[in-house]
Design an enzyme around this catalytic site. Structure first.
Site, PDB file in Angstrom:
ATOM      1  N   GLU A  47       0.834  -1.207   0.000  1.00 13.25           N
ATOM      2  CA  GLU A  47       0.000   0.000   0.000  1.00 13.25           C
ATOM      3  C   GLU A  47       0.865   1.252   0.000  1.00 13.25           C
ATOM      4  O   GLU A  47       0.535   2.243  -0.658  1.00 13.25           O
ATOM      5  CB  GLU A  47      -0.969   0.019   1.185  1.00 13.25           C
ATOM      6  CG  GLU A  47      -1.863   1.236   1.148  1.00 13.25           C
ATOM      7  CD  GLU A  47      -3.272   1.001   1.639  1.00 13.25           C
ATOM      8  OE1 GLU A  47      -4.025   1.990   1.654  1.00 13.25           O
ATOM      9  OE2 GLU A  47      -3.624  -0.132   1.984  1.00 13.25           O
ATOM     10  N   THR A  48       1.984   1.203   0.692  1.00 11.30           N
ATOM     11  CA  THR A  48       2.892   2.349   0.698  1.00 11.30           C
ATOM     12  C   THR A  48       3.420   2.627  -0.700  1.00 11.30           C
ATOM     13  O   THR A  48       3.389   3.773  -1.174  1.00 11.30           O
ATOM     14  CB  THR A  48       4.054   2.090   1.681  1.00 11.30           C
ATOM     15  OG1 THR A  48       3.526   1.935   3.007  1.00 11.30           O
ATOM     16  CG2 THR A  48       5.054   3.236   1.676  1.00 11.30           C
TER      17      THR A  48
END
Length: 125
Positions: A47-48
């Site tokens: 997600e980062t």
């Protein structure tokens, strides 16, 4: 995009552009009770990376907000670092989607994920 959860997990950026984001993360400190890389840690890395790519794609005056993530965990990692490579598969005005491959130091796939972010104008405060 530095600080917050990514910094706490030891994520180090190696490359960042709207088309591709690469970073690595230590396994140590990001494990579940059996000493294996936590699946949630892989999701945080994915997600980062996808969020950074989406924010770069969105451009100045816009933000990216994750709206969907899925991940398949293929094998365990127990030491060293894992490296994530996020590749943009769709970049529109309102949505951006990235495929993320996370591999161990032997270049074996640990996890495959996909993240979609909604792109919005920066809120006026």
């Amino acid at each position: 995009m530095t600080g917050g959860l990514a910094a706490a997990m030891g994520i180090e950026y190696l490359e960042a552009s709207p088309e591709r984001v690469v970073a690595r993360m230590p396994v140590k400190g990001n494990t579940q009770p059996y000493g294996l890389l936590h699946g949630g840690a892989s999701c945080v890395l994915a997600e980062t990376l996808g969020s950074v790519g989406s924010a770069l794609h969105a451009g100045k005056g816009r933000i990216a907000v994750g709206i969907e993530i899925n991940a398949t965990h293929h094998r365990a990692a127990t030491s060293g670092f894992v490296t994530g490579v996020a590749t943009r598969v769709h970049g529109g005005r309102t949505l951006a989607t990235y495929d993320v491959v996370i591999s161990d130091e032997q270049d074996r796939r640990v996890c495959t994920a996909r993240l979609t972010c909604m792109l919005r104008d920066t809120p006026q405060g």
